[in-house]
Scaffold this motif. Structure first.
Motif, mmCIF file in Angstrom:
data_model
loop_
_atom_site.group_PDB
_atom_site.id
_atom_site.type_symbol
_atom_site.label_atom_id
_atom_site.label_comp_id
_atom_site.label_asym_id
_atom_site.label_seq_id
_atom_site.Cartn_x
_atom_site.Cartn_y
_atom_site.Cartn_z
ATOM 1 N N LYS A 175 -27.855 22.574 -11.784
ATOM 2 C CA LYS A 175 -27.278 21.224 -11.789
ATOM 3 C C LYS A 175 -27.633 20.489 -13.075
ATOM 4 O O LYS A 175 -26.784 19.844 -13.682
ATOM 5 N N ARG A 176 -28.906 20.599 -13.518
ATOM 6 C CA ARG A 176 -29.325 19.937 -14.763
ATOM 7 C C ARG A 176 -28.587 20.522 -15.968
ATOM 8 O O ARG A 176 -28.141 19.782 -16.850
ATOM 9 N N MET A 177 -28.446 21.837 -15.996
ATOM 10 C CA MET A 177 -27.733 22.478 -17.100
ATOM 11 C C MET A 177 -26.278 22.016 -17.141
ATOM 12 O O MET A 177 -25.730 21.750 -18.221
ATOM 13 N N TYR A 178 -25.660 21.910 -15.990
ATOM 14 C CA TYR A 178 -24.258 21.483 -15.925
ATOM 15 C C TYR A 178 -24.118 20.027 -16.339
ATOM 16 O O TYR A 178 -23.133 19.637 -16.999
ATOM 17 N N MET A 184 -22.362 16.645 -23.121
ATOM 18 C CA MET A 184 -21.897 17.160 -24.414
ATOM 19 C C MET A 184 -20.395 16.930 -24.581
ATOM 20 O O MET A 184 -19.936 16.435 -25.624
ATOM 21 N N LEU A 185 -19.615 17.284 -23.567
ATOM 22 C CA LEU A 185 -18.160 17.094 -23.657
ATOM 23 C C LEU A 185 -17.801 15.616 -23.782
ATOM 24 O O LEU A 185 -16.902 15.246 -24.538
ATOM 25 N N CYS A 186 -18.517 14.772 -23.047
ATOM 26 C CA CYS A 186 -18.266 13.330 -23.102
ATOM 27 C C CYS A 186 -18.549 12.781 -24.504
ATOM 28 O O CYS A 186 -17.773 12.005 -25.055
ATOM 29 N N VAL A 235 -19.057 25.425 -26.665
ATOM 30 C CA VAL A 235 -20.013 25.091 -25.607
ATOM 31 C C VAL A 235 -19.477 25.504 -24.239
ATOM 32 O O VAL A 235 -20.259 25.848 -23.336
ATOM 33 N N GLN A 236 -18.160 25.511 -24.074
ATOM 34 C CA GLN A 236 -17.599 25.933 -22.789
ATOM 35 C C GLN A 236 -17.634 27.451 -22.636
ATOM 36 O O GLN A 236 -18.029 27.967 -21.592
ATOM 37 N N CYS A 301 -27.705 22.363 -24.975
ATOM 38 C CA CYS A 301 -26.703 23.219 -24.334
ATOM 39 C C CYS A 301 -26.770 24.649 -24.871
ATOM 40 O O CYS A 301 -26.574 25.614 -24.122
ATOM 41 N N PHE A 302 -27.034 24.774 -26.177
ATOM 42 C CA PHE A 302 -27.149 26.108 -26.786
ATOM 43 C C PHE A 302 -28.281 26.906 -26.130
ATOM 44 O O PHE A 302 -28.171 28.126 -25.923
#
Length: 354
Positions: A175-178, A184-186, A235-236, A301-302
């Motif tokens: 959940k934290r990773m997501y 990041m996308l935002c 990132v996706q 994220c990486f």
């Protein structure tokens, strides 16, 4: 538990309606201001270019905010909704600053005691007095809509609270990773707006078409936009080499914004930015910090690549669960739930006592 389709609930419809109505009112006020000035001044003169840029930026901001809101509702993304609230708060500040910048552009340095006129001097019947009320209404409308949006986002938070669980399950680590991925996308989406905002002000108001800086700014547009798009893909899809290139380019883009900030206040170029210094400074600083934050979150994220989240990233839009009934070998009906907490597994038939 079923996920409602886009705009199927009262909170979703009210949220979009609030943004749409305030956009219509704000753009009407800005349009009236633009028209009142247009008939009395020549926008080709440098000190009057603030008004067309002001109108263009607000049109872009309102369209961008509406698209971001629809996208957040489609993705059930609470983080993006909170980002929209912060963006809306920035619009209030920008609208308030534009009152001062429009006054500076219209009144300028005219000596009204020696050469009084109704275009460049304040007073009854003057151009400034006729547009001032419309400029003041804009931040007031945006501020009022901000409080209404906060109420509906609270409702949407309850409505979308289970969406991340639906996508990644109950594992707190996943959940934290997501959530970092969503942040990041935002950030990439808001990077796009503020970069375009800075570039638009530079090209419309500040830079001469025959200057080298104009050419550099134009050349930077496709580079930065490609950077943002490729970073989103990296990132996706968890493409490590592409993510590495994107992070390096972010540092280069950050230095570009620092260079622009220095140019705004450098003695040799200070006067060039006189009519738009306040708004351009704010846009540039926000763009720099957003890009730096994107770089930092990108590193986070990486670090989460190859840790089991990729499938959830690619299929991250919750959909309404579909139900079907299949007859089993004993003649009983078995209910199947797709896209639910159970991952499409069959539910046991209901037991009844007769």
């Amino acid at each position: 538990m079923a996920v409602e389709p886009l705009l199927a609930t009262r909170a979703q419809r009210a949220f979009i309606l609030t943004i749409s109505l305030q956009a219509i009112v704000v753009l009407t006020m800005v349009g009236i201001t633009f028209r009142k000035v247009e008939v009395r001044v020549d926008f080709n003169q440098n000190n009057y270019k603030t008004l067309p840029c002001y109108l263009a930026l607000f049109a872009l901001a309102e369209v961008f905010e509406l698209i971001m809101a629809l996208d957040a509702l489609r993705l059930r993304n609470i983080i993006q909704l909170i980002g929209i609230l912060l963006f809306h708060l920035a619009l209030i500040v920008f609208a308030a600053i534009q009152i001062h910048e429009t006054e500076s552009a219209l009144l300028g340095n005219t000596n009204c005691l020696a050469h009084f006129n109704l275009v460049n001097c304040p007073g009854p019947g003057s151009l400034w007095n006729s547009v001032k009320p419309f400029l003041i209404v804009v931040p007031c409308i945006i501020a009022a809509s901000w409080f209404i949006m906060m109420f509906w986002i609270k409702e949407l938070y309850s409505e979308f609270g289970w969406a991340i669980f639906h996508v990644v399950g109950a594992n707190p680590k996943m959940k934290r990773m997501y959530q970092w991925y969503q942040i990041m996308l935002c950030l990439l989406k808001f990077d796009f707006f503020f970069f375009v905002g800075v570039t638009m002000q530079l090209l419309i108001i500040v830079l001469a078409r025959n200057s080298a800086e104009f050419g550099v700014t134009v050349a930077a547009i496709p580079v930065v936009l490609a950077l943002l798009a490729l970073c989103a893909v990296a990132v996706q899809r968890e493409i490590k080499w592409l993510m590495s290139v994107s992070l390096v380019m972010m540092l280069a883009a950050s230095s570009y914004f620092l260079y622009k900030l220095v140019r705004i206040y450098e003695p040799s170029s200070r006067e060039t930015y006189a009519t738009t210094r306040a708004s351009l400074t704010i846009f540039t600083i926000v763009a720099f910090f957003l890009l730096f934050a994107t770089f930092a979150v990108g590193l986070r994220c990486f670090a989460d690549f190859d840790r089991g989240l990729q499938a959830s990233k690619v299929n991250d839009v919750p959909t309404r669960p579909k139900y079907s009934q299949k007859e089993n070998s004993a003649g009983n009906m078995t209910q199947t739930q797709g896209g639910s907490y159970y991952g499409g597994s069959a539910l046991q038939p209901r037991i009844s006592i007769e």
